[in-house]
Every structure is written in structure tokens, then in C-alpha cells.
Design a protein around this motif. Structure first.
Motif, short mmCIF file in Angstrom:
data_model
loop_
_atom_site.label_atom_id
_atom_site.label_comp_id
_atom_site.label_asym_id
_atom_site.label_seq_id
_atom_site.Cartn_x
_atom_site.Cartn_y
_atom_site.Cartn_z
N ALA A 101 6.33 -7.56 2.93
CA ALA A 101 4.91 -7.91 2.91
C ALA A 101 4.04 -6.66 2.99
CB ALA A 101 4.59 -8.85 4.08
N ALA A 102 4.46 -5.68 3.79
CA ALA A 102 3.70 -4.44 3.92
C ALA A 102 3.60 -3.70 2.59
CB ALA A 102 4.32 -3.55 4.98
N ARG A 103 4.66 -3.75 1.80
CA ARG A 103 4.62 -3.10 0.48
C ARG A 103 3.60 -3.78 -0.43
NH1 ARG A 103 10.39 -2.21 1.52
NH2 ARG A 103 10.93 -4.27 0.68
N LEU A 104 3.48 -5.09 -0.32
CA LEU A 104 2.46 -5.80 -1.10
C LEU A 104 1.06 -5.42 -0.63
CD1 LEU A 104 4.10 -9.34 -1.34
CD2 LEU A 104 3.60 -7.81 -3.25
N VAL A 105 0.87 -5.37 0.68
CA VAL A 105 -0.43 -4.97 1.22
C VAL A 105 -0.83 -3.61 0.68
CG1 VAL A 105 -1.68 -4.33 3.31
CG2 VAL A 105 -0.22 -6.36 3.31
N ASP A 106 0.08 -2.67 0.74
CA ASP A 106 -0.21 -1.30 0.29
C ASP A 106 -0.53 -1.27 -1.20
OD1 ASP A 106 0.24 -0.41 2.85
OD2 ASP A 106 2.28 0.30 2.45
N ALA A 107 0.23 -2.01 -2.00
CA ALA A 107 0.04 -1.98 -3.45
C ALA A 107 -1.32 -2.53 -3.86
CB ALA A 107 1.16 -2.76 -4.14
N PHE A 108 -1.73 -3.65 -3.26
CA PHE A 108 -3.01 -4.24 -3.63
C PHE A 108 -4.18 -3.43 -3.10
CE2 PHE A 108 -0.38 -7.64 -5.00
CZ PHE A 108 -1.13 -8.38 -5.92
#
Length: 339
Positions: A101-108
Motif C-alpha cells: 500500500a505504501a508503494r501505491l501511496v508514493d506512486a500517486f
């Protein structure tokens, strides 16, 4: 006149079909294509083009998309949309674990895109009315928030257990209503269906503001129940999320002199009121909020960071059930959950 936002849906399972239905009738949005490798077996597209992959969907020049596929695919699909500059509403749970989930947060965040999570209970009329009443102090100090989310086994869910699939609803709703993050959880779970994931969990917890929490969640009950109870100084609110009814049971102010009745009922039993509240379909409200966030009109969506914090708590629930120990939520995973 502003051109409508071009939208797509990835995944045409039960939730994906509902997303497609709502998007077809949403003002300011045009559903231009849907994607599912298995095709449109339930005719959910209703004349909208159906493609087999996210890459084919991107060829339609979409502005935003809904990811309604199994949880294990959320990260890969979300990162693909972020790389393509597409805003995304990702069904809950946002990812398989807090790290993904953290990787998604960072990407967006890096792409300057709107990312939202489909925690639909936040748009339930009963919970919205309850939160507003708590905010103005109608209950006084809150002691406990308890939820029951029970029902028959859903054959559509295969990649996660009840903690990630169902309990995440209650984790998110509890923290949101209380405006406080989780501090600790202690859980017991079991598996009775023959699958690798838990199908029953009982969770006790405490929020950072001291509120005691309790969540009973399973796929083993032959009736459907979705209830949230908030107990405080002045009584208790009961929200039925199936009917969107909100009832207040107040502490009584009239003393009962009849000793036998007083002992049976308790000295604090008072009147009960079921409120008349406007009720609209939560999924429509969720999509309106996401659309308006994409357009920069409002910011009351369930963010990817919100979804990450909920998954972080769910990870600790699973860990507690596995080890038998109380799990303490790291402050970095909890910050902002009460926003």
C-alpha cells in the motif's frame, strides 16, 4: 461546457459490475471502456467496449479508472495507472499488506494524481449521521465502539480472509467515526471452511484516544448483520449499515422505585429514537466524491494513505491472531487516521 471525465473499470466481478452501473449514470463522467480478461459474462458493459487488459483500456485515453479486481492485483494495476497519469479508485483493501500500500501511496503522490480507496461504509447514511452527531457532542465522552459484521460464506472471495476483506470495513469506519487511530489490537481467529485464510475473527482493541473497540467478523453465520454500536456518557448509538438506520438509546433520567423492575432493567434505561435521515446509495456518493476530487472540487475521499493505515492495522490483527499476543500499532502507521 467542460468535457466529461473519461472513465474505465478494471474487473467485472460483483463490485466491478456495480461500479460500471453507477459510472454509466454519473453526471460529468463518461464510461468509455471496461477491462476484464474473462470478458463480460454478466453483460455489465451495456454496450460499452470490453477489452482484455489495462493496456488496452489505456488506449481509450481515460482520465480515471476503478480497480475492482482481486486484492493481489491491486498494487500492479495501481502502479500501471499511476505511470500512465490516470486517477484511480481502488477497491478495498487497497493492497495485500501495508508495504504494498505504501508503494501505491508514493506512486500517486509523486505523479500528482488522486488515489482513493473503496471503503464504502464511510458513505453509509447512518454512519455519516452518527459521525456528525458525535462531532457536536450528543453522546458526550465515548467509551466503546463495537461492530458485528457476519454473514454466509462468499464464494467470490478467494485471495484474502475475513480480516482483509470484511474487518477492514470496520477498522476504517471505527477510526473515522472516532477521529482517532488504533493504538493496539488483540485477536483470535479460526478457519472452518477448508481454505487457507481465516473465516472468523474476534478483535479487541484500543484507539489512541482511549476508546475501547470490539469487532466480531465472520463468514460462518447463516444471516447477514452489519451493525456498529457507540456507547458513551449519554447512552448508545446503534447504526445498522444494511438499512442505513440510526437509533439512539439514551440513558434514563427517571428513577425507578419498583426494586424488581429496577434491578432487571438497570437504572439508566431511557427512551429510544430512530432518526429520519436522507438515504442515497453509498456507491453513488463514493463516486461523486471521487469525481469531485479529480476535478479539484473537494477532498473528502478515502485516500490511499487512509487505506494503507487500515491495512497496517489489519496486518497486526492477523499477527496477533497468529501469535496470541497483543499487537501495538506503530505511530508512523497510525498518524492521520482520524482525519
Amino acid at each position: 461546457m467542460t468535457a466529461p471525465l473519461r472513465a474505465g473499470v478494471i474487473g467485472l466481478g460483483m463490485m466491478g459490475r456495480h461500479h460500471a452501473r453507477v459510472l454509466r449514470g454519473l453526471d460529468g463522467v463518461e464510461l468509455v471502456a471496461v477491462a476484464d480478461a474473462a470478458g463480460d459474462r454478466m453483460s455489465a458493459a451495456q454496450g460499452v467496449p470490453v477489452v482484455g487488459s489495462v493496456d488496452e483500456l489505456l488506449e481509450f485515453g481515460i482520465d480515471m479508472a476503478v480497480i475492482a479486481t482481486p486484492t493481489a492485483t491491486h498494487e500492479e494495476l495501481g502502479l500501471r495507472l499511476a505511470a500512465a497519469g490516470v486517477h484511480a479508485l481502488i477497491e478495498k483493501p487497497v493492497a495485500v499488506d501495508a508495504t504494498a500500500a505504501a508503494r501505491l501511496v508514493d506512486a500517486f503522490e509523486a505523479a500528482g494524481l488522486v488515489g482513493a480507496v473503496g471503503h464504502i461504509e464511510r458513505y453509509n447514511a447512518a454512519l455519516q449521521a452518527l459521525r456528525s452527531r458525535l462531532d457536536v457532542g450528543e453522546l458526550g465522552d465515548v467509551f466503546q465502539i463495537a461492530t458485528r459484521r457476519q454473514g454466509p460464506f462468499p464464494h467470490r472471495v478467494a485471495d484474502v480472509g475475513v480480516v482483509k476483506d470484511l474487518a477492514t470495513h470496520d477498522i476504517d469506519a471505527t477510526s473515522w467515526i472516532a477521529r482517532s487511530a488504533y493504538a493496539s489490537v488483540s485477536a483470535q481467529s479460526c478457519t472452518k471452511s477448508g481454505r487457507p485464510h481465516e473465516d472468523l475473527v474476534s478483535v479487541s482493541g484500543r484507539l489512541e484516544d482511549g476508546t475501547v473497540t470490539s469487532h466480531l467478523v465472520n463468514w460462518l453465520t447463516p444471516f447477514k448483520e452489519r451493525v456498529l454500536v457507540v456507547t458513551g456518557v449519554r447512552g448508545a448509538f446503534v447504526a445498522d449499515m444494511l438499512t442505513a438506520d440510526l437509533t439512539f438509546h439514551e440513558n434514563g433520567t427517571v428513577q425507578t422505585d419498583w426494586e424488581q423492575v429496577s434491578a432487571f432493567r438497570g437504572v439508566a434505561e431511557g427512551a429510544s429514537t430512530r432518526f429520519a435521515i436522507p438515504k442515497r446509495e453509498p456507491l453513488v456518493l463514493e463516486h461523486e466524491a471521487f469525481r469531485d476530487a479529480v476535478l479539484g472540487r473537494r477532498d473528502d475521499i478515502v485516500t490511499l494513505a487512509d487505506g494503507m493505515r487500515t491495512v497496517a492495522v489489519a496486518d497486526q490483527v492477523i499477527a496477533s491472531a497468529r501469535t496470541g499476543n497483543t499487537a501495538y500499532i506503530r505511530p508512523t502507521a497510525a498518524q492521520g487516521a482520524a482525519a
